[in-house]
Design an enzyme around this catalytic site. Structure first.
Site, PDB file in Angstrom:
ATOM      1  N   GLY A 297      44.930  31.749  61.432  1.00 21.99           N
ATOM      2  CA  GLY A 297      44.865  32.289  62.780  1.00 21.99           C
ATOM      3  C   GLY A 297      43.856  31.946  63.031  1.00 21.99           C
ATOM      4  O   GLY A 297      42.686  30.714  62.575  1.00 21.99           O
ATOM      5  N   TYR A 298      43.731  31.889  64.139  1.00 16.17           N
ATOM      6  CA  TYR A 298      41.929  30.871  65.705  1.00 16.17           C
ATOM      7  C   TYR A 298      40.813  31.352  64.595  1.00 16.17           C
ATOM      8  O   TYR A 298      40.430  31.236  64.574  1.00 16.17           O
ATOM      9  CB  TYR A 298      42.087  32.053  66.619  1.00 16.17           C
ATOM     10  CG  TYR A 298      40.894  31.281  67.331  1.00 16.17           C
ATOM     11  CD1 TYR A 298      41.081  30.195  68.401  1.00 16.17           C
ATOM     12  CD2 TYR A 298      40.591  32.523  68.213  1.00 16.17           C
ATOM     13  CE1 TYR A 298      40.073  29.738  68.694  1.00 16.17           C
ATOM     14  CE2 TYR A 298      39.397  31.647  69.065  1.00 16.17           C
ATOM     15  CZ  TYR A 298      39.159  29.935  69.092  1.00 16.17           C
ATOM     16  OH  TYR A 298      38.678  30.327  70.718  1.00 16.17           O
ATOM     17  N   LEU A 299      41.429  32.883  64.360  1.00 17.59           N
ATOM     18  CA  LEU A 299      39.743  32.956  63.697  1.00 17.59           C
ATOM     19  C   LEU A 299      39.799  33.012  62.018  1.00 17.59           C
ATOM     20  O   LEU A 299      38.612  32.617  60.892  1.00 17.59           O
ATOM     21  CB  LEU A 299      38.823  34.766  63.553  1.00 17.59           C
ATOM     22  CG  LEU A 299      37.728  35.436  63.004  1.00 17.59           C
ATOM     23  CD1 LEU A 299      36.636  34.792  63.381  1.00 17.59           C
ATOM     24  CD2 LEU A 299      37.763  36.524  63.331  1.00 17.59           C
ATOM     25  N   GLY A 300      40.602  33.514  61.174  1.00 18.33           N
ATOM     26  CA  GLY A 300      40.870  33.282  60.061  1.00 18.33           C
ATOM     27  C   GLY A 300      40.844  32.330  59.276  1.00 18.33           C
ATOM     28  O   GLY A 300      40.035  31.879  58.219  1.00 18.33           O
TER      29      GLY A 300
ATOM     30  N   LYS B 242      43.551  50.639  66.061  1.00 16.17           N
ATOM     31  CA  LYS B 242      42.638  49.957  64.935  1.00 16.17           C
ATOM     32  C   LYS B 242      41.837  51.443  64.691  1.00 16.17           C
ATOM     33  O   LYS B 242      41.652  51.783  63.498  1.00 16.17           O
ATOM     34  CB  LYS B 242      41.390  49.060  65.341  1.00 16.17           C
ATOM     35  CG  LYS B 242      41.711  47.699  66.030  1.00 16.17           C
ATOM     36  CD  LYS B 242      40.981  47.298  66.697  1.00 16.17           C
ATOM     37  CE  LYS B 242      42.112  45.760  66.633  1.00 16.17           C
ATOM     38  NZ  LYS B 242      40.994  44.551  66.603  1.00 16.17           N
TER      39      LYS B 242
HETATM   40  P1  NDP Z   1      46.139  34.657  65.595  1.00 15.58           P
HETATM   41  O1  NDP Z   1      46.970  35.027  66.266  1.00 15.58           O
HETATM   42  O2  NDP Z   1      44.964  33.060  65.691  1.00 15.58           O
HETATM   43  O3  NDP Z   1      46.023  34.362  63.791  1.00 15.58           O
HETATM   44  C1  NDP Z   1      47.033  35.662  63.464  1.00 15.58           C
HETATM   45  C2  NDP Z   1      46.823  35.300  61.428  1.00 15.58           C
HETATM   46  O4  NDP Z   1      48.026  37.211  61.220  1.00 15.58           O
HETATM   47  C3  NDP Z   1      47.900  34.145  61.746  1.00 15.58           C
HETATM   48  O5  NDP Z   1      47.468  33.582  60.188  1.00 15.58           O
HETATM   49  C4  NDP Z   1      49.237  34.440  61.201  1.00 15.58           C
HETATM   50  O6  NDP Z   1      49.732  33.988  60.124  1.00 15.58           O
HETATM   51  C5  NDP Z   1      48.706  35.856  60.409  1.00 15.58           C
HETATM   52  N1  NDP Z   1      49.960  36.756  60.303  1.00 15.58           N
HETATM   53  C6  NDP Z   1      50.478  37.692  61.564  1.00 15.58           C
HETATM   54  N2  NDP Z   1      51.413  38.109  61.163  1.00 15.58           N
HETATM   55  C7  NDP Z   1      51.755  38.101  59.563  1.00 15.58           C
HETATM   56  C8  NDP Z   1      52.470  38.930  59.093  1.00 15.58           C
HETATM   57  N3  NDP Z   1      53.361  39.432  59.058  1.00 15.58           N
HETATM   58  N4  NDP Z   1      51.826  38.651  57.633  1.00 15.58           N
HETATM   59  C9  NDP Z   1      51.321  37.837  56.830  1.00 15.58           C
HETATM   60  N5  NDP Z   1      50.053  37.514  57.970  1.00 15.58           N
HETATM   61  C10 NDP Z   1      50.609  37.686  59.722  1.00 15.58           C
HETATM   62  O7  NDP Z   1      44.440  35.611  65.188  1.00 15.58           O
HETATM   63  P2  NDP Z   1      43.176  35.825  66.121  1.00 15.58           P
HETATM   64  O8  NDP Z   1      42.164  35.039  65.339  1.00 15.58           O
HETATM   65  O9  NDP Z   1      42.984  35.808  67.458  1.00 15.58           O
HETATM   66  O10 NDP Z   1      42.915  37.401  65.936  1.00 15.58           O
HETATM   67  C11 NDP Z   1      42.328  37.587  65.105  1.00 15.58           C
HETATM   68  C12 NDP Z   1      41.361  39.379  64.867  1.00 15.58           C
HETATM   69  O11 NDP Z   1      40.684  38.888  66.186  1.00 15.58           O
HETATM   70  C13 NDP Z   1      42.793  40.423  65.713  1.00 15.58           C
HETATM   71  O12 NDP Z   1      42.058  41.558  65.590  1.00 15.58           O
HETATM   72  C14 NDP Z   1      41.823  40.169  67.155  1.00 15.58           C
HETATM   73  O13 NDP Z   1      42.211  41.255  67.610  1.00 15.58           O
HETATM   74  C15 NDP Z   1      40.884  39.481  67.102  1.00 15.58           C
HETATM   75  N6  NDP Z   1      40.010  39.207  68.626  1.00 15.58           N
HETATM   76  C16 NDP Z   1      39.385  38.977  69.585  1.00 15.58           C
HETATM   77  C17 NDP Z   1      38.751  38.451  70.198  1.00 15.58           C
HETATM   78  C18 NDP Z   1      37.617  38.843  71.475  1.00 15.58           C
HETATM   79  O14 NDP Z   1      37.545  38.527  72.384  1.00 15.58           O
HETATM   80  N7  NDP Z   1      37.260  39.281  70.560  1.00 15.58           N
HETATM   81  C19 NDP Z   1      39.778  37.397  71.042  1.00 15.58           C
HETATM   82  C20 NDP Z   1      41.040  37.086  69.671  1.00 15.58           C
HETATM   83  C21 NDP Z   1      41.197  38.017  69.026  1.00 15.58           C
HETATM   84  P3  NDP Z   1      50.801  33.071  59.836  1.00 15.58           P
HETATM   85  O15 NDP Z   1      50.067  32.154  60.313  1.00 15.58           O
HETATM   86  O16 NDP Z   1      51.738  32.794  58.672  1.00 15.58           O
HETATM   87  O17 NDP Z   1      51.958  33.294  60.861  1.00 15.58           O
END
Ligand code: NDP
Length: 313
Positions: free
Chosen positions: A14-17, A139
């Site tokens: 993911g974006y943060l991951g 949360k």
């Molecule tokens: P992303 O949507 O970019 O990434 C989500 C990750 O979750 C992907 O690696 C995806 O894996 C994984 N995922 C989704 N579904 C599943 C599943 N069923 N099983 C396993 N993995 C899964 O997320 P963000 O990085 O945007 O968000 C991360 C955190 O940051 C969240 O808690 C969000 O609320 C927070 N956030 C905070 C912001 C702020 O401004 N403070 C802005 C944006 C986010 P796969 O690649 O396999 O699909």
């Protein structure tokens, strides 16, 4: 003997991951990344995961649809960091995380769990507006499950991701700074906090072996990045040598616009409302029961908003 914890990152693509994976490797942790079979033939994600492997991470196969696979993945490490998303999909993130809490509880070996928070502290948002409060309520349900299971934790409150908020001059639906105009929330003077996503990852990884952050919330509040929307705009104007045309959206106008949007958009806009009209990120002092990341790790040179802007020139 290396005392650094072994870390499992869930949501590593993911974006943060992906930044958490990089920071974990950089800080010398044995780093594991969950590879879920459901990815299928998504070539970009597979390539990203293989890239992590090249950099020294280990890929662990596991799925939220298979409890045993999660337990086995968790048993290989000391620390689990979850970065799954789901902000706009009611119950997706919460269900995944509750399954993860069950797996961690059963595995019984985890020294620290960091659930997918990384935003506004949900514990301070009990009075948040519908429908966006769903994010905070969910949360809190996860927090309750963690604490009832007696799992050691750290909650990271990362405030505003710079990519979304600085990039778009804090305007919903914008991620690139305009050279022409900007709409301010009210007078644009409510203070917010902006954090570079790579810095969020660096600070997050720092906390995992730190006894000072055990069972605590860690807020990331880079002092130079506590700014109002107007101040953010001024930093951009200084860089481009031009004043933007400004208009303003009153609180009521904002709420009226919000009312006409779809559910997912309303959830997102609720968050903008609380940050930029309420000042919910800065209207409290951090108490003794929590920590602030920049004070804990003063050696980290965080990115200031004015420098973050330079990439857009
Ligand atoms: P992303 O949507 O970019 O990434 C989500 C990750 O979750 C992907 O690696 C995806 O894996 C994984 N995922 C989704 N579904 C599943 C599943 N069923 N099983 C396993 N993995 C899964 O997320 P963000 O990085 O945007 O968000 C991360 C955190 O940051 C969240 O808690 C969000 O609320 C927070 N956030 C905070 C912001 C702020 O401004 N403070 C802005 C944006 C986010 P796969 O690649 O396999 O699909």
């Amino acid at each position: 003997m290396d005392l650094r914890s072994k870390v499992l990152i869930i949501g590593g693509t993911g974006y943060l991951g992906k930044r958490l994976v990089k920071a974990s490797l950089e800080q010398g942790h044995e780093t594991y990344v969950l590879r879920r079979p459901e990815i299928g033939v998504d070539i970009e994600k597979i390539q990203m995961l293989l890239g992590f492997k090249k950099q020294g991470a280990r890929l662990v196969i596991g799925s939220f649809n298979d409890h045993r696979s999660l337990v086995e993945a968790v048993k290989q490490v000391d620390v689990v960091i979850c970065a799954v998303s789901g902000v706009h999909i009611r119950s997706h993130q919460i269900l995944l995380q509750l399954k993860l809490v069950d797996a961690i509880k059963e595995a019984g070996n985890i020294k620290r769990f960091l659930p997918s928070e990384f935003g506004t502290d949900p514990a301070r948002m009990a009075d948040a507006m519908e429908p966006g409060r769903v994010t905070f309520d969910d949360k809190m349900v996860v927090r309750k499950a963690i604490e009832e299971a007696g799992i050691p934790f750290t909650y990271v409150s990362a405030n505003c991701f710079a990519g979304y908020m600085v990039g778009g001059l804090c305007q919903p639906g914008h991620i690139l700074p305009s050279r022409e105009s900007v709409i301010l929330f009210g007078d644009g003077n409510k203070k917010s906090i902006f954090v570079d996503e790579d810095d969020i990852a660096t600070y997050t990884i720092k906390t995992i072996d730190d006894p000072r952050t055990l069972n605590k919330t860690v807020y990331i509040r880079p002092p130079a990045n506590i700014l109002s929307q107007r101040e953010v705009v001024e930093l951009w104007e200084k860089l481009i040598g031009k004043e933007l045309e400004k208009s303003s959206l009153s609180e009521q106008e904002f709420l009226n616009i919000m009312k006409d949007q779809g559910y997912a958009e309303q959830v997102g806009l609720t968050h903008y409302y609380h940050v930029f009209y309420d000042g919910c990120l800065t209207n409290f002092e951090i108490g003794d029961d929590a920590e602030e990341a920049c004070a804990l790790y003063p050696d980290i040179e965080y990115t200031k908003v004015e420098d973050y802007f330079k990439q857009y020139l």
